[in-house]
Design a protein around this motif. Sequence first.
Motif, PDB file in Angstrom:
ATOM      1  N   ARG A   1      34.429   7.975  33.981  1.00 38.86           N
ATOM      2  CA  ARG A   1      34.443   7.863  32.528  1.00 38.86           C
ATOM      3  C   ARG A   1      33.057   8.168  31.963  1.00 38.86           C
ATOM      4  O   ARG A   1      32.938   8.825  30.929  1.00 38.86           O
ATOM      5  CB  ARG A   1      34.889   6.464  32.135  1.00 38.86           C
ATOM      6  CG  ARG A   1      35.115   6.289  30.644  1.00 38.86           C
ATOM      7  CD  ARG A   1      35.593   4.887  30.354  1.00 38.86           C
ATOM      8  NE  ARG A   1      35.666   4.638  28.930  1.00 38.86           N
ATOM      9  CZ  ARG A   1      35.835   3.444  28.386  1.00 38.86           C
ATOM     10  NH1 ARG A   1      35.959   2.391  29.183  1.00 38.86           N
ATOM     11  NH2 ARG A   1      35.871   3.302  27.085  1.00 38.86           N
ATOM     12  N   ALA A   2      31.999   7.684  32.631  1.00 36.07           N
ATOM     13  CA  ALA A   2      30.641   7.974  32.187  1.00 36.07           C
ATOM     14  C   ALA A   2      30.364   9.471  32.213  1.00 36.07           C
ATOM     15  O   ALA A   2      29.702  10.017  31.318  1.00 36.07           O
ATOM     16  CB  ALA A   2      29.633   7.231  33.063  1.00 36.07           C
ATOM     17  N   SER A   3      30.902  10.161  33.243  1.00 39.25           N
ATOM     18  CA  SER A   3      30.721  11.606  33.335  1.00 39.25           C
ATOM     19  C   SER A   3      31.422  12.311  32.168  1.00 39.25           C
ATOM     20  O   SER A   3      30.871  13.260  31.587  1.00 39.25           O
ATOM     21  CB  SER A   3      31.264  12.109  34.668  1.00 39.25           C
ATOM     22  OG  SER A   3      31.117  13.510  34.771  1.00 39.25           O
TER      23      SER A   3
ATOM     24  N   ILE B   1      26.732   5.596  28.159  1.00 41.03           N
ATOM     25  CA  ILE B   1      26.763   6.213  29.491  1.00 41.03           C
ATOM     26  C   ILE B   1      26.129   5.288  30.526  1.00 41.03           C
ATOM     27  O   ILE B   1      26.673   5.077  31.619  1.00 41.03           O
ATOM     28  CB  ILE B   1      26.028   7.574  29.449  1.00 41.03           C
ATOM     29  CG1 ILE B   1      26.792   8.557  28.558  1.00 41.03           C
ATOM     30  CG2 ILE B   1      25.877   8.152  30.858  1.00 41.03           C
ATOM     31  CD1 ILE B   1      26.025   9.825  28.255  1.00 41.03           C
ATOM     32  N   SER B   2      24.979   4.708  30.174  1.00 40.33           N
ATOM     33  CA  SER B   2      24.305   3.787  31.111  1.00 40.33           C
ATOM     34  C   SER B   2      25.171   2.563  31.396  1.00 40.33           C
ATOM     35  O   SER B   2      25.260   2.110  32.542  1.00 40.33           O
ATOM     36  CB  SER B   2      22.963   3.355  30.525  1.00 40.33           C
ATOM     37  OG  SER B   2      22.109   4.467  30.330  1.00 40.33           O
ATOM     38  N   ALA B   3      25.797   2.018  30.347  1.00 39.10           N
ATOM     39  CA  ALA B   3      26.621   0.824  30.530  1.00 39.10           C
ATOM     40  C   ALA B   3      27.821   1.110  31.428  1.00 39.10           C
ATOM     41  O   ALA B   3      28.180   0.295  32.286  1.00 39.10           O
ATOM     42  CB  ALA B   3      27.082   0.304  29.167  1.00 39.10           C
ATOM     43  N   LEU B   4      28.440   2.268  31.243  1.00 36.00           N
ATOM     44  CA  LEU B   4      29.582   2.617  32.093  1.00 36.00           C
ATOM     45  C   LEU B   4      29.135   2.789  33.545  1.00 36.00           C
ATOM     46  O   LEU B   4      29.880   2.450  34.474  1.00 36.00           O
ATOM     47  CB  LEU B   4      30.237   3.904  31.573  1.00 36.00           C
ATOM     48  CG  LEU B   4      30.989   3.760  30.240  1.00 36.00           C
ATOM     49  CD1 LEU B   4      31.423   5.124  29.723  1.00 36.00           C
ATOM     50  CD2 LEU B   4      32.204   2.838  30.398  1.00 36.00           C
ATOM     51  N   GLY B   5      27.928   3.323  33.745  1.00 33.29           N
ATOM     52  CA  GLY B   5      27.417   3.441  35.109  1.00 33.29           C
ATOM     53  C   GLY B   5      27.221   2.090  35.753  1.00 33.29           C
ATOM     54  O   GLY B   5      27.515   1.903  36.933  1.00 33.29           O
ATOM     55  N   VAL B   6      26.694   1.109  34.977  1.00 32.42           N
ATOM     56  CA  VAL B   6      26.513  -0.241  35.502  1.00 32.42           C
ATOM     57  C   VAL B   6      27.854  -0.864  35.861  1.00 32.42           C
ATOM     58  O   VAL B   6      27.978  -1.584  36.872  1.00 32.42           O
ATOM     59  CB  VAL B   6      25.767  -1.113  34.465  1.00 32.42           C
ATOM     60  CG1 VAL B   6      25.737  -2.576  34.905  1.00 32.42           C
ATOM     61  CG2 VAL B   6      24.352  -0.599  34.265  1.00 32.42           C
ATOM     62  N   LEU B   7      28.872  -0.590  35.063  1.00 35.06           N
ATOM     63  CA  LEU B   7      30.204  -1.143  35.328  1.00 35.06           C
ATOM     64  C   LEU B   7      30.921  -0.414  36.457  1.00 35.06           C
ATOM     65  O   LEU B   7      32.015  -0.824  36.864  1.00 35.06           O
ATOM     66  CB  LEU B   7      31.053  -1.080  34.054  1.00 35.06           C
ATOM     67  CG  LEU B   7      30.591  -1.974  32.894  1.00 35.06           C
ATOM     68  CD1 LEU B   7      31.436  -1.719  31.653  1.00 35.06           C
ATOM     69  CD2 LEU B   7      30.658  -3.447  33.286  1.00 35.06           C
TER      70      LEU B   7
END
Length: 409
Positions: free
Chosen positions: A376-378, A365-371
């Motif tokens: 998708r993170a949600s 989740i954190s990695a998707l937020g950084v990207l």
Amino acid sequence: MTFWVLLLLFALLITAFLAYSLVRARRHEEHPAAYDLRVYKEQLASVDRDLARGVIEKADAERVRTEISRRILAADTKVRSGISDTGPSNAVRIITIALIGLVLVGGAFALYRNLGAAGYPDQPLSFRLEMADELRENRPGQSEAEQMAPPVEQPQLENSYAKLLEQLRETVANRPDDLQGHILLAQHETNAGNFKAGYEAQNKVIELSGDDASAEEYSNLAEMLILAAGGYVSPEAEDALRKALELDPEFGPARYYWGQMLLQIGRPDIAYRVWTDTLRTSPPGAPWVGAIRAQIDELAYRAGVFNAPDMAAAPAAPGPSQADMEAASEMSPEERQDMIRGMVEQLSDRLATEGGSPQEWARLISALGVLGETERASAIRDEAVVKFADDQTAMDLITSAARQAGLSQ
């Protein structure tokens, strides 16, 4: 001065004891010639018996008696005089005693010069506790600490990210009551190395949250204050940590920085207990766990704990290998971004097919937020919430990762 006198007296006392052991008369030990004397007397009696049995001639017996008698007289003289042919001479003993005294006295002073604190007054425990309390009360505040802290090297931001950050600042300035906007601003100002702007935005987050402000929000404020002060835990940061721990006494990041504060004011004994308790209650993959493990051995030494368990050897969360890190450092920004996306995709596929730990879901989740893939993170967050609904520790990790990714509740 008293300590030096005591040190000298102890060294001299040990030297005197060893010297006495070397020179004292061996009252309970038999003189070496006494054994020879008994042997010769036995030989003399044996000659008389052999003569009576006719084993030897009278002339031979007289000759043997004369030789044995001469030896008996010599041995008896040695026994009476106390002279021994064995053992060191008096000169050797005196030299040995002098060397022992030199090594003990000189060595003690030399060791203390190198390892001790020459010239310092006695510091009993009560005095050290008073010093720690005084240091805690009179230590510099946040503003003073920021002025003394070394300048922070600002990271190089990509143009697109810098433009988005500037737009976020303008949006938040126009919408001062937008809680989510301030949350994002605090996070991204900190990511950009603008720690002061970060904690100012985080203060606004807590102000807008009111009584609903969480332990994580107070802990984040403390962390931003600490980063702005170059790692120093100021009284303002301590207040934020205290509020975080009042709301959640087991909140890991706040407990980690609380231990740092205790270490800085001279209470490594309490800091060690705080950190060991934190390690026992924290998930293995939590970020603060690795930071504690890296310092726990040195902290145990400073706290006077010499039989501490090897907590630094505990298993860490899976992550990129050293080879991956070295390879990433040689890549261009575009190549590094592609590599990160590839790792994220691999983790996503594995979690979808095989499942994984709460730490891995939180990391995804954190990695998707950084990207920047917030939608998708949600979706991943919602899936993780359903999967770990009965595990409060896992839910805390998922919630923290979602906030770091900039997701609304």
